[in-house]
Design a protein around this motif. Structure first.
Motif, PDB file in Angstrom:
ATOM      1  N   ARG A  31      67.263 -32.547  -2.383  1.00 26.79           N
ATOM      2  CA  ARG A  31      67.732 -32.920  -3.717  1.00 26.79           C
ATOM      3  C   ARG A  31      69.210 -32.578  -3.840  1.00 26.79           C
ATOM      4  O   ARG A  31      69.702 -31.678  -3.169  1.00 26.79           O
ATOM      5  N   SER A  32      69.868 -33.283  -4.739  1.00 22.37           N
ATOM      6  CA  SER A  32      71.274 -32.993  -5.034  1.00 22.37           C
ATOM      7  C   SER A  32      71.482 -33.046  -6.534  1.00 22.37           C
ATOM      8  O   SER A  32      70.995 -33.972  -7.197  1.00 22.37           O
ATOM      9  N   CYS A  33      72.164 -32.057  -7.055  1.00 21.34           N
ATOM     10  CA  CYS A  33      72.445 -31.999  -8.495  1.00 21.34           C
ATOM     11  C   CYS A  33      73.867 -31.510  -8.719  1.00 21.34           C
ATOM     12  O   CYS A  33      74.566 -31.125  -7.774  1.00 21.34           O
ATOM     13  N   SER A  34      74.278 -31.522  -9.971  1.00 24.96           N
ATOM     14  CA  SER A  34      75.590 -31.024 -10.365  1.00 24.96           C
ATOM     15  C   SER A  34      75.391 -29.866 -11.327  1.00 24.96           C
ATOM     16  O   SER A  34      74.276 -29.598 -11.787  1.00 24.96           O
ATOM     17  N   GLY A  35      76.470 -29.171 -11.628  1.00 24.15           N
ATOM     18  CA  GLY A  35      76.384 -28.048 -12.541  1.00 24.15           C
ATOM     19  C   GLY A  35      77.758 -27.597 -12.967  1.00 24.15           C
ATOM     20  O   GLY A  35      78.765 -28.247 -12.662  1.00 24.15           O
ATOM     21  N   ALA A  36      77.814 -26.469 -13.693  1.00 21.62           N
ATOM     22  CA  ALA A  36      79.097 -25.931 -14.163  1.00 21.62           C
ATOM     23  C   ALA A  36      79.069 -24.418 -14.072  1.00 21.62           C
ATOM     24  O   ALA A  36      78.089 -23.770 -14.460  1.00 21.62           O
ATOM     25  N   LEU A  37      80.138 -23.845 -13.554  1.00 18.71           N
ATOM     26  CA  LEU A  37      80.285 -22.393 -13.470  1.00 18.71           C
ATOM     27  C   LEU A  37      80.576 -21.850 -14.869  1.00 18.71           C
ATOM     28  O   LEU A  37      81.591 -22.187 -15.476  1.00 18.71           O
ATOM     29  N   VAL A  38      79.687 -21.023 -15.396  1.00 14.22           N
ATOM     30  CA  VAL A  38      79.864 -20.466 -16.740  1.00 14.22           C
ATOM     31  C   VAL A  38      80.150 -18.963 -16.699  1.00 14.22           C
ATOM     32  O   VAL A  38      80.419 -18.348 -17.725  1.00 14.22           O
ATOM     33  N   TRP A  47      72.554 -16.694 -25.310  1.00 16.72           N
ATOM     34  CA  TRP A  47      71.596 -16.636 -24.205  1.00 16.72           C
ATOM     35  C   TRP A  47      72.313 -16.713 -22.863  1.00 16.72           C
ATOM     36  O   TRP A  47      72.014 -15.956 -21.940  1.00 16.72           O
ATOM     37  N   ILE A  48      73.275 -17.605 -22.749  1.00 20.94           N
ATOM     38  CA  ILE A  48      74.041 -17.744 -21.505  1.00 20.94           C
ATOM     39  C   ILE A  48      74.783 -16.451 -21.206  1.00 20.94           C
ATOM     40  O   ILE A  48      74.807 -15.965 -20.070  1.00 20.94           O
ATOM     41  N   GLN A  49      75.372 -15.869 -22.238  1.00 19.50           N
ATOM     42  CA  GLN A  49      76.097 -14.614 -22.066  1.00 19.50           C
ATOM     43  C   GLN A  49      75.150 -13.488 -21.656  1.00 19.50           C
ATOM     44  O   GLN A  49      75.470 -12.673 -20.781  1.00 19.50           O
ATOM     45  N   LYS A  50      73.973 -13.453 -22.259  1.00 19.41           N
ATOM     46  CA  LYS A  50      73.020 -12.398 -21.944  1.00 19.41           C
ATOM     47  C   LYS A  50      72.534 -12.506 -20.502  1.00 19.41           C
ATOM     48  O   LYS A  50      72.459 -11.492 -19.787  1.00 19.41           O
ATOM     49  N   VAL A  51      72.204 -13.719 -20.066  1.00 16.34           N
ATOM     50  CA  VAL A  51      71.733 -13.899 -18.692  1.00 16.34           C
ATOM     51  C   VAL A  51      72.822 -13.473 -17.707  1.00 16.34           C
ATOM     52  O   VAL A  51      72.554 -12.810 -16.706  1.00 16.34           O
ATOM     53  N   SER A  52      74.067 -13.855 -18.011  1.00 19.32           N
ATOM     54  CA  SER A  52      75.176 -13.500 -17.130  1.00 19.32           C
ATOM     55  C   SER A  52      75.366 -11.997 -17.043  1.00 19.32           C
ATOM     56  O   SER A  52      75.747 -11.453 -15.997  1.00 19.32           O
ATOM     57  N   TYR A  53      75.074 -11.314 -18.150  1.00 15.25           N
ATOM     58  CA  TYR A  53      75.364  -9.881 -18.247  1.00 15.25           C
ATOM     59  C   TYR A  53      74.201  -8.992 -17.821  1.00 15.25           C
ATOM     60  O   TYR A  53      74.399  -7.833 -17.458  1.00 15.25           O
ATOM     61  N   ARG A  54      72.997  -9.518 -17.823  1.00 14.29           N
ATOM     62  CA  ARG A  54      71.830  -8.644 -17.704  1.00 14.29           C
ATOM     63  C   ARG A  54      71.753  -7.875 -16.390  1.00 14.29           C
ATOM     64  O   ARG A  54      71.104  -6.823 -16.334  1.00 14.29           O
ATOM     65  N   ALA A  55      72.383  -8.369 -15.340  1.00 14.95           N
ATOM     66  CA  ALA A  55      72.384  -7.623 -14.085  1.00 14.95           C
ATOM     67  C   ALA A  55      73.458  -6.537 -14.079  1.00 14.95           C
ATOM     68  O   ALA A  55      73.422  -5.638 -13.230  1.00 14.95           O
ATOM     69  N   GLY A 105      74.898  -6.126 -29.044  1.00 16.87           N
ATOM     70  CA  GLY A 105      73.503  -6.546 -29.127  1.00 16.87           C
ATOM     71  C   GLY A 105      73.341  -8.048 -29.029  1.00 16.87           C
ATOM     72  O   GLY A 105      74.259  -8.818 -29.311  1.00 16.87           O
ATOM     73  N   GLY A 106      72.161  -8.478 -28.623  1.00 18.17           N
ATOM     74  CA  GLY A 106      71.848  -9.902 -28.500  1.00 18.17           C
ATOM     75  C   GLY A 106      71.300 -10.466 -29.793  1.00 18.17           C
ATOM     76  O   GLY A 106      71.334  -9.827 -30.849  1.00 18.17           O
ATOM     77  N   ASP A 107      70.742 -11.700 -29.707  1.00 18.16           N
ATOM     78  CA  ASP A 107      70.196 -12.321 -30.908  1.00 18.16           C
ATOM     79  C   ASP A 107      68.811 -12.919 -30.665  1.00 18.16           C
ATOM     80  O   ASP A 107      68.353 -13.752 -31.432  1.00 18.16           O
ATOM     81  N   ASP A 108      68.146 -12.502 -29.577  1.00 16.76           N
ATOM     82  CA  ASP A 108      66.767 -12.919 -29.375  1.00 16.76           C
ATOM     83  C   ASP A 108      65.892 -11.671 -29.347  1.00 16.76           C
ATOM     84  O   ASP A 108      66.366 -10.568 -29.581  1.00 16.76           O
ATOM     85  N   LYS A 109      64.600 -11.858 -29.083  1.00 14.24           N
ATOM     86  CA  LYS A 109      63.669 -10.733 -29.156  1.00 14.24           C
ATOM     87  C   LYS A 109      63.184 -10.303 -27.770  1.00 14.24           C
ATOM     88  O   LYS A 109      62.031  -9.914 -27.602  1.00 14.24           O
ATOM     89  N   ASP A 110      64.068 -10.353 -26.810  1.00 11.66           N
ATOM     90  CA  ASP A 110      63.735  -9.931 -25.449  1.00 11.66           C
ATOM     91  C   ASP A 110      64.033  -8.450 -25.303  1.00 11.66           C
ATOM     92  O   ASP A 110      65.193  -8.046 -25.208  1.00 11.66           O
ATOM     93  N   PHE A 151      71.189  -6.279 -24.628  1.00  9.21           N
ATOM     94  CA  PHE A 151      72.642  -6.328 -24.800  1.00  9.21           C
ATOM     95  C   PHE A 151      73.242  -7.474 -23.981  1.00  9.21           C
ATOM     96  O   PHE A 151      72.717  -7.874 -22.943  1.00  9.21           O
ATOM     97  N   ILE A 152      74.354  -8.006 -24.490  1.00  7.52           N
ATOM     98  CA  ILE A 152      74.932  -9.206 -23.878  1.00  7.52           C
ATOM     99  C   ILE A 152      76.362  -9.014 -23.377  1.00  7.52           C
ATOM    100  O   ILE A 152      76.883  -9.872 -22.667  1.00  7.52           O
ATOM    101  N   ALA A 153      77.004  -7.914 -23.736  1.00  7.31           N
ATOM    102  CA  ALA A 153      78.385  -7.693 -23.304  1.00  7.31           C
ATOM    103  C   ALA A 153      78.750  -6.241 -23.532  1.00  7.31           C
ATOM    104  O   ALA A 153      78.056  -5.514 -24.250  1.00  7.31           O
ATOM    105  N   GLU A 154      79.851  -5.806 -22.903  1.00 12.72           N
ATOM    106  CA  GLU A 154      80.328  -4.444 -23.109  1.00 12.72           C
ATOM    107  C   GLU A 154      81.838  -4.425 -23.263  1.00 12.72           C
ATOM    108  O   GLU A 154      82.536  -5.305 -22.745  1.00 12.72           O
TER     109      GLU A 154
END
Length: 544
Positions: A61-68, A255-263, A308-313, A318-321
């Motif tokens: 398969r081949s797809c496209s994307g964007a670095l966020v 959500w994008i920010q949280k996923v990027s930050y969670r590690a 703090g984030g804005d979902d209930k996970d 937390f999403i940033a520091e």
């Protein structure tokens, strides 16, 4: 007319692949597998180096994307689904097929950018969207900003991708074209080419970015999902429709920010955290969606604000520091090495600040704290070698009186007294209004941590106490009249005997009951969601 500064060569007639059978305008898109094409053509704009080409399954398969983010690409979940015709289900974790991402190379014949393995997928439930983590950060490429304004009908967007064209199966350059917004739905946006001669959406462009360009700023507002593919190479020549549907991302920036930050969050040296205070510092509020933030003072005197984030996970609150205070090695004259106690407090201006008691018994109020630092400093108690405040042992601020706009300060003294100092405001403590909640006794000197919280639904806040033997107690609805019963939530010799820092707050949701954050002796961090009169209901490990 095409913007020649952005798109070179001829008008492209194919941009986004339709991987799913989905309604677009009228009728359905013909189901199709992800394309074999790995390349595209046409864009010179250096600002588009965030575009990514994904090779999934060694050409399967081949797809496209964007670095966020330096280590994350946003693309379509359908690229990784077992059978996109039957659903978008993608599991969290490593991709099923070996996947590589080429980023920073709009011309695939050039050696620029990097080629990196995708090691983790994080799908967004309910949308054709997934975050793909790269094995290592991409250097030299600026991630695209996430737009926060919803697309509007009639708005022009630039759509890009590495898919096939009208005449080329495997283009060697990123392509792009102008599309107009036809309709905006919850979670998606329908688009069509700006001009009849402009490109459609083809295989290989799935997951590619739909972009808003305003005054030189480029923002990501959508991700390519499905298309009629009219005019694309390999499509039935009788198909002339070029409309497409993109997945919206403008409402998912957090959500994008949280996923990027969670590690990143677990990697902090939590065994070095000495003080924690929770409050609404970065714009959140009890009636909004943004949850509580957390300020941490470390053993080297650095001070960090976690947003703090804005979902209930509860696993990723937390999403940033932000660094508020530098460590001693960078700022030898910092005052933060002298912190004895600190607590967040609201002073009536709609935002939260901080009360700090220093080792010399001086007390300082910062009426407002945000990602930029500490503001409106006021001295509440002068430094003294001897005096009443040298005997203060623990303190916390909460809503203990009828004034819902300003918090009150509860203090535990070394002789066992517990006092309430009502209505903190811009001028600090009102000592004349002090109330004694507990007289001198032999019990309260064994209180090792206290925290204000909303656990029982009373009109005023509750007081959480962790005792030296590990027992933990909630005093419901504390007010100027005193304590009104107690609720044991952890027994003596419970694991909480190993808690070194305890704080309470709305980390999972802006509602009662509050959550409790615990930093353990082994340096790990745990969250107890929704602590109430029935006790604690399981720990979510945030680190370790």
């Amino acid at each position: 007319m095409r913007n020649q500064n952005v798109f070179n060569r001829r008008p492209r007639t194919a941009w986004v692949t339709g991987l799913l059978a989905a309604a677009v305008a009228v009728g359905t898109v013909t189901a199709a597998s992800p394309a074999q094409a790995l390349e595209g053509g046409g864009i010179k704009n250096a600002a588009y180096t965030f575009a990514a080409k994904l090779d999934i399954g060694g050409g399967k398969r081949s797809c496209s994307g964007a670095l966020v983010d330096k280590q994350w690409v946003l693309t379509a979940a359908s690229c990784f689904a077992d059978d996109p015709d039957k659903g978008l289900k993608v599991s969290d974790g490593a991709p099923k097929w070996k996947t590589t991402a080429t980023v920073g190379r709009t011309n695939l014949t050039k050696p620029t950018g990097s080629v990196t393995d995708v090691v983790e997928l994080v799908p967004y439930k309910g949308r054709d969207l997934v975050m793909a983590k790269l094995a290592k950060p991409v250097a030299g490429v600026t991630p695209v900003a996430i737009g926060t304004a919803a697309p509007k009908q009639g708005e022009e967007l630039k759509v890009a991708g590495f898919g096939r064209t009208k005449s080329t199966w495997v283009p060697d350059r990123l392509g792009g074209s102008s599309f107009m917004v036809d309709a905006v739905q919850d979670g998606s946006v329908s688009v069509s080419p700006k001009a009849a001669a402009d490109g459609a959406v083809c295989k290989g462009d799935t997951g590619g970015p739909a972009l808003r360009e305003t005054a030189g700023r480029v923002e990501l507002v959508g991700v390519n999902s499905t298309s009629w593919q009219g005019g694309c190479l390999g499509t039935d020549p009788s198909e002339t429709r070029k409309g497409a549907v993109d997945t919206r991302v403008d409402d998912l920036s957090t959500w994008i920010q949280k996923v990027s930050y969670r590690a990143v969050f677990p990697k902090a040296p939590w065994d070095k955290a000495t003080h924690i205070a929770s409050g609404y510092f970065t714009g959140g509020s009890a009636g909004g969606t943004r949850h509580m933030d957390m300020i941490v003072r470390w053993i080297d005197s650095e001070v960090t604000l976690y947003q703090g984030g804005d979902d209930k996970d509860p696993s990723h609150p937390f999403i940033a520091e932000y660094q508020l205070g530098k460590p001693l090695k960078q700022a030898p004259k910092t005052n933060w090495q002298y912190v004895k106690e600190m607590t967040a407090a609201g002073f009536g201006d709609g935002t939260d600040g901080l009360v700090v008691r220093w080792v010399d018994s001086e007390m300082t109020q910062y009426t407002h704290v945000d990602a930029k630092g500490f503001h409106n400093e006021r001295k509440l108690v002068a430094p003294v070698k001897k005096g009443p405040w040298t005997h203060a042992k623990q303190m916390t601020a909460g809503r203990y009186t009828a004034n819902a706009q300003r918090d009150d300060l509860v203090v535990v003294w070394d002789d066992g007294r517990v006092t309430l100092h009502p209505d903190l405001n811009a001028n600090g403590l009102a000592d004349k209004a002090k109330k004694t909640l507990v007289k001198k006794n032999t019990t309260w000197p064994f209180a090792t941590q206290i925290a204000a919280g909303e656990f029982t639904g009373k009109k005023t806040a509750d007081l959480l106490v962790r005792w030296v033997d590990g027992e933990s107690t909630i005093y419901p609805g504390v007010d100027a009249a005193g304590l009104h019963g107690e609720i044991k939530i952890r027994p003596k010799k419970s694991p909480w005997i190993n808690a070194t820092v305890v704080t309470a707050g709305a980390f999972v949701a802006n509602e009662r009951p509050n959550d409790v954050m615990v930093r353990w002796q082994d340096g790990s961090l745990g969250l107890y969601p929704g602590v109430d009169a029935a006790g604690t209901h399981g720990e979510v490990k945030l680190t370790g």
